[in-house]
Design a protein around this motif. Structure first.
Motif, mmCIF file in Angstrom:
data_model
loop_
_atom_site.group_PDB
_atom_site.id
_atom_site.type_symbol
_atom_site.label_atom_id
_atom_site.label_comp_id
_atom_site.label_asym_id
_atom_site.label_seq_id
_atom_site.Cartn_x
_atom_site.Cartn_y
_atom_site.Cartn_z
ATOM 1 N N GLY A 12 33.992 42.487 48.383
ATOM 2 C CA GLY A 12 34.227 41.244 48.827
ATOM 3 C C GLY A 12 34.838 40.611 47.655
ATOM 4 O O GLY A 12 35.677 39.616 47.878
ATOM 5 N N TYR A 13 34.094 40.467 46.558
ATOM 6 C CA TYR A 13 34.339 39.595 45.393
ATOM 7 C C TYR A 13 35.885 40.005 44.895
ATOM 8 O O TYR A 13 36.553 39.049 44.638
ATOM 9 N N ALA A 14 36.132 41.390 44.865
ATOM 10 C CA ALA A 14 37.416 41.603 44.251
ATOM 11 C C ALA A 14 38.299 41.103 45.068
ATOM 12 O O ALA A 14 39.506 40.562 44.880
ATOM 13 N N HIS A 21 42.666 34.095 42.399
ATOM 14 C CA HIS A 21 43.587 33.925 41.084
ATOM 15 C C HIS A 21 45.027 33.848 41.397
ATOM 16 O O HIS A 21 45.575 33.097 40.873
ATOM 17 N N GLN A 22 45.413 34.351 42.379
ATOM 18 C CA GLN A 22 46.942 33.963 43.031
ATOM 19 C C GLN A 22 46.920 32.596 43.480
ATOM 20 O O GLN A 22 48.133 31.877 43.110
ATOM 21 N N ALA A 23 45.961 32.144 44.174
ATOM 22 C CA ALA A 23 46.222 30.739 44.599
ATOM 23 C C ALA A 23 46.352 29.734 43.431
ATOM 24 O O ALA A 23 46.747 28.696 43.393
ATOM 25 N N ALA A 24 45.773 30.083 42.132
ATOM 26 C CA ALA A 24 45.673 29.229 41.109
ATOM 27 C C ALA A 24 46.957 29.074 40.265
ATOM 28 O O ALA A 24 47.446 28.201 39.612
ATOM 29 N N ALA A 25 48.032 29.975 40.766
ATOM 30 C CA ALA A 25 49.362 29.954 40.006
ATOM 31 C C ALA A 25 50.273 28.529 40.378
ATOM 32 O O ALA A 25 50.976 28.267 39.744
ATOM 33 N N GLU A 62 36.697 42.364 37.744
ATOM 34 C CA GLU A 62 37.969 41.588 37.581
ATOM 35 C C GLU A 62 38.818 42.324 36.757
ATOM 36 O O GLU A 62 40.114 42.070 36.793
ATOM 37 N N LEU A 63 38.403 43.134 35.811
ATOM 38 C CA LEU A 63 39.210 44.010 34.855
ATOM 39 C C LEU A 63 40.316 44.688 36.042
ATOM 40 O O LEU A 63 41.383 44.938 35.661
ATOM 41 N N ALA A 69 46.748 43.987 39.259
ATOM 42 C CA ALA A 69 47.922 42.991 39.622
ATOM 43 C C ALA A 69 48.870 43.382 38.335
ATOM 44 O O ALA A 69 50.053 42.285 38.324
ATOM 45 N N GLY A 70 48.859 44.308 37.318
ATOM 46 C CA GLY A 70 49.636 44.091 36.391
ATOM 47 C C GLY A 70 49.560 43.228 35.134
ATOM 48 O O GLY A 70 50.336 43.148 34.016
ATOM 49 N N ILE A 71 48.322 42.427 35.326
ATOM 50 C CA ILE A 71 48.120 41.578 34.206
ATOM 51 C C ILE A 71 47.574 42.580 32.901
ATOM 52 O O ILE A 71 47.928 42.244 31.675
#
Length: 273
Positions: A12-14, A21-25, A62-63, A69-71
């Motif tokens: 669920g955390y993933a 993280h996407q919303a922060a953009a 997170e990694l 995500a390609g980061i």
């Protein structure tokens, strides 16, 4: 170390971390960091509710998410540095949560009384994560896309403000949901006249503060934060932390859509602070 029972939480955390993280953009700030980072609140809520023993698991999650995500692109030039940048905040948050709980458990003062430990962790973790990023910001400015003292300070300020806002807005409701699931269900009661009067008072105070800020903005005097800050502080002191958090959410719902635009960095920082 994580247990089998922690696996659903990590899955669920993933998903929550990826979405947050996407919303922060939309609030990307000076350089690499966002002026609103909801993922920080999700991270702190998980570490606080399940314990800092999940720190390495959270870091690994997170990694994995950022690799998908390609980061992080393994094998590409600089991928280890990118991985370090992803892993460092999670590790820092876990260490802070462990330290705060360790100190609170042995404290004989109000520091050990809820909600003080959580409040301390909520403030300390973003600041510590920012301090941990300081060496890379200073000595490897190409990683964050900033140069010079002004941009460096703006970038780090954006980091700490974004994480603080993310923690403030996201962590409390997540923890309330977790605690509600662990407690016995409570019967719902009709609000009393005193509660309704308190709600009206809070709405009046917050509405007056928002109206004052709007009026000053309309006549060209900027958007002062003081009226809303005083109103939120009053509501929190008068009616408790839940009411205070609700007031913060209302203010954030008004301000955040406005700052998700191409405003100057200084103006966006001022509004978020």
């Amino acid at each position: 170390m994580p247990r089998l029972a922690d696996l659903p939480w990590l899955i669920g955390y993933a998903a929550a971390f990826a979405a947050a993280h996407q919303a922060a953009a939309g609030w990307g700030g000076q350089g690499f960091y966002s002026l609103l980072y909801p993922a920080a609140g999700v991270r702190l809520a998980l570490l606080w509710s399940r314990g800092p023993r999940l720190t390495l698991a959270v870091m690994a999650t997170e990694l994995i998410v950022q690799t998908i995500a390609g980061i992080i692109v393994p094998g590409q030039a600089g991928w280890l540095t990118a991985a370090n940048g992803v892993a460092r905040p999670a590790l820092t948050y876990g260490i802070v949560v462990w330290l705060v709980r360790h100190v609170a458990a042995r404290s004989q003062s109000s520091l050990g009384v809820a909600p003080m430990p959580l409040g301390l962790a909520a403030v300390t973790a973003p600041v510590a994560a920012t301090m941990a990023a300081l060496p890379w910001t200073l000595f490897s400015p190409e990683l964050t896309g900033v140069s010079g003292l002004r941009q460096t300070v703006a970038s780090l300020t954006g980091f700490v403000v974004g994480d603080l806002l993310g923690v403030l807005l996201i962590a409390p409701p997540l923890l309330w949901v977790v605690h509600a699931g662990q407690d016995r269900p409570r019967a719902l009661h009709r609000p009393t006249l005193r509660q309704l009067a308190g709600l009206a008072e809070a709405a009046l105070v917050l509405g007056a503060a928002i109206a004052a800020s709007t009026l000053l903005a309309e006549i060209g005097l900027g958007v002062p934060a003081a009226p809303a800050l005083l109103a939120v502080a009053w509501i929190g002191l008068r009616f408790g932390r839940t009411a205070g958090w609700c007031a913060i959410v209302i203010v954030a719902a008004i301000v955040l859509p406005f700052t998700a635009t191409d405003l100057p960095v200084a103006e966006r920082l001022a509004l978020h602070m």
